[in-house]
Design an enzyme around this catalytic site. Structure first.
Site, PDB file in Angstrom:
ATOM      1  N   VAL A 197       0.810  -1.228   0.000  1.00 24.97           N
ATOM      2  CA  VAL A 197       0.000   0.000   0.000  1.00 24.97           C
ATOM      3  C   VAL A 197       0.840   1.274   0.000  1.00 24.97           C
ATOM      4  O   VAL A 197       0.322   2.357  -0.272  1.00 24.97           O
ATOM      5  CB  VAL A 197      -0.981   0.040   1.196  1.00 24.97           C
ATOM      6  CG1 VAL A 197      -2.020  -1.068   1.095  1.00 24.97           C
ATOM      7  CG2 VAL A 197      -0.249   0.004   2.533  1.00 24.97           C
TER       8      VAL A 197
ATOM      9  N   ASN B  45      -6.958  -1.201   5.932  1.00 25.66           N
ATOM     10  CA  ASN B  45      -6.673  -1.939   7.163  1.00 25.66           C
ATOM     11  C   ASN B  45      -5.189  -2.244   7.360  1.00 25.66           C
ATOM     12  O   ASN B  45      -4.740  -2.392   8.490  1.00 25.66           O
ATOM     13  CB  ASN B  45      -7.494  -3.247   7.144  1.00 25.66           C
ATOM     14  CG  ASN B  45      -7.005  -4.250   8.157  1.00 25.66           C
ATOM     15  OD1 ASN B  45      -7.325  -4.170   9.340  1.00 25.66           O
ATOM     16  ND2 ASN B  45      -6.196  -5.214   7.712  1.00 25.66           N
TER      17      ASN B  45
ATOM     18  N   TYR C 258       3.362   5.468  15.304  1.00 25.54           N
ATOM     19  CA  TYR C 258       2.044   4.816  15.128  1.00 25.54           C
ATOM     20  C   TYR C 258       0.911   5.762  15.535  1.00 25.54           C
ATOM     21  O   TYR C 258      -0.101   5.882  14.832  1.00 25.54           O
ATOM     22  CB  TYR C 258       2.053   3.543  15.973  1.00 25.54           C
ATOM     23  CG  TYR C 258       0.874   2.616  15.815  1.00 25.54           C
ATOM     24  CD1 TYR C 258       0.724   1.826  14.682  1.00 25.54           C
ATOM     25  CD2 TYR C 258      -0.085   2.500  16.828  1.00 25.54           C
ATOM     26  CE1 TYR C 258      -0.343   0.952  14.555  1.00 25.54           C
ATOM     27  CE2 TYR C 258      -1.154   1.627  16.713  1.00 25.54           C
ATOM     28  CZ  TYR C 258      -1.287   0.847  15.575  1.00 25.54           C
ATOM     29  OH  TYR C 258      -2.342  -0.022  15.459  1.00 25.54           O
TER      30      TYR C 258
ATOM     31  N   ALA D 237       0.908   9.017  15.601  1.00 24.76           N
ATOM     32  CA  ALA D 237       0.802  10.107  14.617  1.00 24.76           C
ATOM     33  C   ALA D 237       0.062   9.623  13.363  1.00 24.76           C
ATOM     34  O   ALA D 237      -0.813  10.313  12.837  1.00 24.76           O
ATOM     35  CB  ALA D 237       2.186  10.614  14.242  1.00 24.76           C
TER      36      ALA D 237
ATOM     37  N   LYS E  61      -2.046   7.044  13.099  1.00 22.47           N
ATOM     38  CA  LYS E  61      -3.443   6.686  13.360  1.00 22.47           C
ATOM     39  C   LYS E  61      -4.309   7.910  13.661  1.00 22.47           C
ATOM     40  O   LYS E  61      -5.508   7.917  13.359  1.00 22.47           O
ATOM     41  CB  LYS E  61      -3.512   5.664  14.504  1.00 22.47           C
ATOM     42  CG  LYS E  61      -2.870   4.304  14.167  1.00 22.47           C
ATOM     43  CD  LYS E  61      -3.529   3.627  12.982  1.00 22.47           C
ATOM     44  CE  LYS E  61      -3.044   2.201  12.756  1.00 22.47           C
ATOM     45  NZ  LYS E  61      -3.673   1.566  11.587  1.00 22.47           N
TER      46      LYS E  61
ATOM     47  N   ILE F  28      -7.424  -6.148  20.303  1.00 22.13           N
ATOM     48  CA  ILE F  28      -8.273  -7.108  19.587  1.00 22.13           C
ATOM     49  C   ILE F  28      -7.523  -8.428  19.429  1.00 22.13           C
ATOM     50  O   ILE F  28      -6.311  -8.439  19.160  1.00 22.13           O
ATOM     51  CB  ILE F  28      -8.660  -6.549  18.197  1.00 22.13           C
ATOM     52  CG1 ILE F  28      -9.268  -5.142  18.350  1.00 22.13           C
ATOM     53  CG2 ILE F  28      -9.636  -7.492  17.485  1.00 22.13           C
ATOM     54  CD1 ILE F  28     -10.463  -5.035  19.269  1.00 22.13           C
TER      55      ILE F  28
END
Ligand code: NAP
Length: 256
Positions: A63, A89, A166, A168, A170, A199
């Site tokens: 991606v 995702n 991470y 920053a 998200k 999760i």
């Protein structure tokens, strides 16, 4: 949008939450292209998806690579004869303190490297930017009407120590969810983000039970979430025609 009408790309679809989304969408009758860099995971996903009501296809795509994202979007539309959902995702983490101080000397002995900062920004923020930009281009150029982009953020969006990169990425993804909702509404594209807490995925499976129990002390519900519980948020964003630009926190009540 009805789930049976979904023609979706799920990035990071070979493992963890993305894999669960691919299988759940196909179980609900949607067509899905799982995009990932994990070839083994993609191959086993195809086997696992056999016999489901919807169709699952796979495509290798990084991606963070512009040319690969363009090929993914155009290829997936051709594969499925349409494209109306994008689930951003795919994500990684490379945790570390901004600076690490030696207790004995009081001097800095390490820090988060620029490489680890950049790698996470490239995949977790630039990735969704490229995928959403190309998804919008493809939707508009093909005269699409109803479409949805679901961005998987994280509870770390609120700022979590040890996760400069991470957090920053998200948080940036939630900001972009809002502004993409504004920019793209006129073209029939809605957006939504989900910020999951802990999760049950391969990341947590590898954790020592006592470490996990310690982490769960901060969760009012005292347990990890399931991928099915996060999928219910994904499904809501796809189905609810008056939802756009917002983030849903699905985290058992955890506050960082
Ligand atoms: P996961 O099991 O590690 O799955 C992520 C998948 O993305 C892997 O197959 C990975 O391949 C792939 N990937 C990595 N870099 C990629 C790239 N450049 N292009 C395409 N695919 C790439 O992760 P997860 O735990 O399910 O997490 C999924 C998303 O939820 C992530 O965005 C994560 O930040 C977010 N999240 C997870 C949790 C949790 O508790 N698990 C909580 C909050 C938010 P490789 O295996 O080869 O790297």
């Amino acid at each position: 949008m009805n789930i049976q009408d979904v023609r979706a790309i799920v990035t990071g679809g070979a493992s963890g939450m993305g894999r669960a989304f691919v299988l759940a969408l196909a179980r609900d009758g949607g067509d899905v292209v799982a995009a990932d860099v994990n070839d083994e995971g993609l191959a086993s996903l195809l086997t696992e998806a056999e016999g489901l009501p919807g169709t699952v296809r796979v495509r290798r795509a990084d991606v963070s690579n512009e040319a690969q994202v363009v090929a993914l979007i155009d290829g997936a539309r051709a594969d499925m004869g349409g494209l109306n959902v994008l689930v951003n995702n795919a994500g990684i983490f490379r945790d570390g303190l901004l600076v690490k101080v030696d207790r004995e000397t009081g001097k800095v002995k390490g820090s988060m490297s620029l490489a680890n900062w950049q790698k996470v920004i490239d995949i977790d923020l630039t990735g969704p930017f490229l995928c959403t930009r190309e998804f919008a281009r493809s939707h508009i150029d093909n005269g699409g009407t109803d479409a949805a982009v679901v961005n998987i953020s994280s509870i770390a969006r609120h700022g979590n120590a040890g996760q400069s990169n991470y957090s920053a990425a998200k948080a940036g993804l939630v900001a972009d969810t809002k502004l993409w909702g504004t920019e793209l509404a006129r073209y029939g594209i809605r957006t939504g983000a989900i910020a999951p807490g802990f999760i049950q995925t391969p990341i947590l499976d590898g954790m020592r039970p006592e470490v996990l129990q310690g982490m769960l002390k901060g969760v009012p519900m005292r347990r990890t979430g399931t991928t099915a519980e996060i999928y219910s948020g994904v499904k809501f964003i796809i189905e609810c025609g008056y939802f756009t630009g917002r983030c849903i926190d699905i985290d058992g009540g955890l506050v960082l």
